[in-house]
Design a protein around this motif. Structure first.
Motif, mmCIF file in Angstrom:
data_model
loop_
_atom_site.group_PDB
_atom_site.id
_atom_site.type_symbol
_atom_site.label_atom_id
_atom_site.label_comp_id
_atom_site.label_asym_id
_atom_site.label_seq_id
_atom_site.Cartn_x
_atom_site.Cartn_y
_atom_site.Cartn_z
ATOM 1 N N ASP A 1 21.666 4.994 -15.377
ATOM 2 C CA ASP A 1 22.868 4.344 -15.884
ATOM 3 C C ASP A 1 23.976 5.371 -16.126
ATOM 4 O OD1 ASP A 1 24.234 1.958 -16.778
ATOM 5 O OD2 ASP A 1 24.040 2.746 -18.801
ATOM 6 N N GLU A 2 23.603 6.510 -16.699
ATOM 7 C CA GLU A 2 24.623 7.540 -16.949
ATOM 8 C C GLU A 2 25.139 8.122 -15.636
ATOM 9 O OE1 GLU A 2 23.902 10.385 -20.063
ATOM 10 O OE2 GLU A 2 22.483 9.040 -21.036
ATOM 11 N N ILE A 3 24.233 8.344 -14.690
ATOM 12 C CA ILE A 3 24.664 8.858 -13.383
ATOM 13 C C ILE A 3 25.646 7.883 -12.747
ATOM 14 C CG2 ILE A 3 23.875 9.361 -11.034
ATOM 15 C CD1 ILE A 3 21.234 10.340 -12.326
ATOM 16 N N ARG A 4 25.324 6.611 -12.791
ATOM 17 C CA ARG A 4 26.195 5.596 -12.175
ATOM 18 C C ARG A 4 27.567 5.574 -12.853
ATOM 19 N NH1 ARG A 4 27.458 0.358 -13.270
ATOM 20 N NH2 ARG A 4 26.008 0.300 -15.027
ATOM 21 N N LYS A 5 27.574 5.582 -14.178
ATOM 22 C CA LYS A 5 28.847 5.469 -14.889
ATOM 23 C C LYS A 5 29.697 6.724 -14.743
ATOM 24 C CE LYS A 5 27.328 1.952 -18.123
ATOM 25 N NZ LYS A 5 26.813 1.631 -19.481
ATOM 26 N N LEU A 6 29.065 7.897 -14.721
ATOM 27 C CA LEU A 6 29.830 9.118 -14.485
ATOM 28 C C LEU A 6 30.415 9.113 -13.078
ATOM 29 C CD1 LEU A 6 27.494 11.740 -16.184
ATOM 30 C CD2 LEU A 6 29.809 11.140 -16.909
ATOM 31 N N LEU A 8 31.299 6.506 -11.377
ATOM 32 C CA LEU A 8 32.381 5.528 -11.298
ATOM 33 C C LEU A 8 33.699 6.076 -11.841
ATOM 34 C CD1 LEU A 8 30.511 2.229 -12.312
ATOM 35 C CD2 LEU A 8 31.326 2.902 -10.043
ATOM 36 N N THR A 9 33.628 7.194 -12.582
ATOM 37 C CA THR A 9 34.860 7.818 -13.081
ATOM 38 C C THR A 9 35.377 8.880 -12.113
ATOM 39 O OG1 THR A 9 33.634 9.500 -14.333
ATOM 40 C CG2 THR A 9 34.127 7.438 -15.470
ATOM 41 N N ASP A 10 34.848 8.851 -10.885
ATOM 42 C CA ASP A 10 35.277 9.754 -9.812
ATOM 43 C C ASP A 10 34.858 11.199 -10.042
ATOM 44 O OD1 ASP A 10 36.429 7.726 -8.299
ATOM 45 O OD2 ASP A 10 38.340 7.884 -9.355
ATOM 46 N N ARG A 11 33.869 11.416 -10.898
ATOM 47 C CA ARG A 11 33.310 12.754 -11.039
ATOM 48 C C ARG A 11 32.268 12.998 -9.952
ATOM 49 N NH1 ARG A 11 35.186 11.258 -15.806
ATOM 50 N NH2 ARG A 11 35.837 12.833 -17.332
ATOM 51 N N TYR A 12 32.169 14.244 -9.523
ATOM 52 C CA TYR A 12 31.144 14.623 -8.550
ATOM 53 C C TYR A 12 29.835 14.783 -9.309
ATOM 54 C CZ TYR A 12 28.466 17.396 -5.212
ATOM 55 O OH TYR A 12 27.485 17.862 -4.378
ATOM 56 N N VAL A 13 28.853 13.958 -9.005
ATOM 57 C CA VAL A 13 27.575 13.976 -9.705
ATOM 58 C C VAL A 13 26.465 14.357 -8.738
ATOM 59 C CG1 VAL A 13 25.919 12.654 -11.063
ATOM 60 C CG2 VAL A 13 28.367 12.183 -11.295
ATOM 61 N N ALA A 31 26.858 11.571 -5.917
ATOM 62 C CA ALA A 31 27.485 12.057 -4.682
ATOM 63 C C ALA A 31 26.470 12.793 -3.821
ATOM 64 C CB ALA A 31 28.648 12.978 -5.026
ATOM 65 N N GLU A 32 25.558 13.516 -4.471
ATOM 66 C CA GLU A 32 24.487 14.230 -3.786
ATOM 67 C C GLU A 32 23.227 14.116 -4.632
ATOM 68 O OE1 GLU A 32 24.560 15.700 -0.903
ATOM 69 O OE2 GLU A 32 26.731 15.750 -0.467
ATOM 70 N N ARG A 33 22.092 14.405 -3.995
ATOM 71 C CA ARG A 33 20.826 14.348 -4.723
ATOM 72 C C ARG A 33 19.947 15.516 -4.289
ATOM 73 N NH1 ARG A 33 22.102 10.783 -1.437
ATOM 74 N NH2 ARG A 33 22.804 9.440 -3.130
ATOM 75 N N ALA A 34 19.072 15.930 -5.196
ATOM 76 C CA ALA A 34 18.181 17.053 -4.886
ATOM 77 C C ALA A 34 16.852 16.855 -5.593
ATOM 78 C CB ALA A 34 18.814 18.372 -5.318
ATOM 79 N N ASP A 58 28.795 23.968 -7.167
ATOM 80 C CA ASP A 58 29.884 24.249 -8.107
ATOM 81 C C ASP A 58 29.829 23.312 -9.318
ATOM 82 O OD1 ASP A 58 32.080 25.659 -8.993
ATOM 83 O OD2 ASP A 58 33.532 24.326 -8.024
ATOM 84 N N ILE A 59 28.656 23.198 -9.898
ATOM 85 C CA ILE A 59 28.449 22.318 -11.059
ATOM 86 C C ILE A 59 28.958 23.012 -12.326
ATOM 87 C CG2 ILE A 59 26.704 21.167 -12.474
ATOM 88 C CD1 ILE A 59 27.118 19.926 -9.693
ATOM 89 N N ASN A 60 29.761 22.311 -13.098
ATOM 90 C CA ASN A 60 30.294 22.901 -14.324
ATOM 91 C C ASN A 60 29.833 22.173 -15.591
ATOM 92 O OD1 ASN A 60 31.755 20.542 -14.228
ATOM 93 N ND2 ASN A 60 33.739 21.519 -13.898
ATOM 94 N N TRP A 61 28.895 21.222 -15.430
ATOM 95 C CA TRP A 61 28.404 20.490 -16.602
ATOM 96 C C TRP A 61 26.956 20.102 -16.345
ATOM 97 C CZ3 TRP A 61 29.652 14.780 -18.068
ATOM 98 C CH2 TRP A 61 29.271 14.536 -19.379
ATOM 99 N N LEU A 62 26.028 20.630 -17.145
ATOM 100 C CA LEU A 62 24.598 20.377 -16.989
ATOM 101 C C LEU A 62 24.149 19.386 -18.056
ATOM 102 C CD1 LEU A 62 21.967 21.022 -15.523
ATOM 103 C CD2 LEU A 62 21.682 23.001 -17.042
ATOM 104 N N LEU A 63 23.669 18.226 -17.617
ATOM 105 C CA LEU A 63 23.361 17.115 -18.524
ATOM 106 C C LEU A 63 21.901 16.690 -18.355
ATOM 107 C CD1 LEU A 63 24.226 14.855 -20.491
ATOM 108 C CD2 LEU A 63 25.042 13.567 -18.512
#
Length: 257
Positions: A1-6, A8-13, A31-34, A58-63
């Motif tokens: 749910d958090e991945i989806r909502k982030l 939807l705010t046009d953030r690269y997840v 946007a990508e998966r690993a 280039d990830i700048n936020w680890l959640l």
């Protein structure tokens, strides 16, 4: 749910998990998966893979989303050294340990004036048997138990599941014994930033699996839970997600669980 909502705010997840079919990796928000190594079985490889992925994408936020947070927190300095400008949205390991250990968490709640059932800590079998003799109705659990496991009681729907003779507390893994209280189980989930709660949700679970984990969730208005978690977040200068369990008694008191 958090991945989806982030997403939807046009953030690269970049969504990661230890298996390719994880639902979070297949939401439109990713946007990508690993796929990473499993943190419990391969902690060093897991942390190294996260560091590598952060650089590659280039990830700048680890959640973190679950118990992988403990392995990330234990290696916080290593992650910071590799990515000094990234936001690590979780506390340090010492802070996590303080609230994960039920003995130290209960002591913290008492220091903050939050309601708790009076605890007795047992570090061996004799202490455990002496502790349960203090109340006609008692409830006990391992300091590091989770998910409704590693508990024993002589009252309520879980009474009779397990034997006192099977409980072997140690100094490294103590058990905590408390008086059994009757009430309604409540849970909360919050987001905190530098000790301030910025998002809070409280709910009850009218349907559970084996009288343990909830499978149906009903939102409730609970200023008591918000006040409690705000006290804890402020005391610990918490940044990240934080969840709490409560027992709401008939008089409205929210006992910290």
């Amino acid at each position: 749910d958090e991945i989806r909502k982030l997403g939807l705010t046009d953030r690269y997840v970049l969504a990661t998990d230890t298996f390719a079919s994880a639902p979070g990796s297949h939401t439109r928000g990713a946007a990508e998966r690993a796929v990473t190594p499993r943190p419990t079985q391969q902690p060093d490889e897991f942390v190294d893979s996260i560091i590598e992925l952060m650089g590659k994408h280039d990830i700048n936020w680890l959640l973190p989303m679950f118990e992988e947070v403990f392995y990330l927190a234990a290696n916080r300095n290593k992650i910071v050294a590799a990515h000094p400008d990234a936001t690590l949205f979780f506390p340090d390991f010492e802070t996590l340990h303080k609230v994960h250990d039920k003995v130290s968490f209960t002591a913290l709640c008492k220091e903050l004036g939050l309601a708790v059932a009076e605890p007795i800590t047992a570090t061996n079998e004799d202490e455990f048997k002496a502790a349960i003799a203090n109340w006609d109705h008692w409830f006990a659990r391992a300091a590091y138990g989770r998910g409704g496991m590693d508990i024993i009681t002589n009252t309520g729907p879980l009474a009779g599941e397990g034997s006192v003779d099977d409980i072997h507390p140690t100094v490294e893994n103590p058990w905590m014994v408390q008086q059994f209280l009757t009430g309604t189980d409540r849970c909360s989930w919050s987001v905190a930033h530098e000790g301030e709660i910025v998002l809070h949700s409280c709910y009850e679970h009218p349907m559970t699996i084996d009288d343990r984990g909830g499978v149906v969730f009903e939102s409730v208005d609970s200023p008591e839970s918000l006040a409690a978690v705000q006290k804890i977040a402020k005391e610990l200068n918490w940044t990240g997600q934080i969840s709490m369990d409560y027992l709401k008694t008939e008089d409205g008191t929210h006992y910290m669980v």
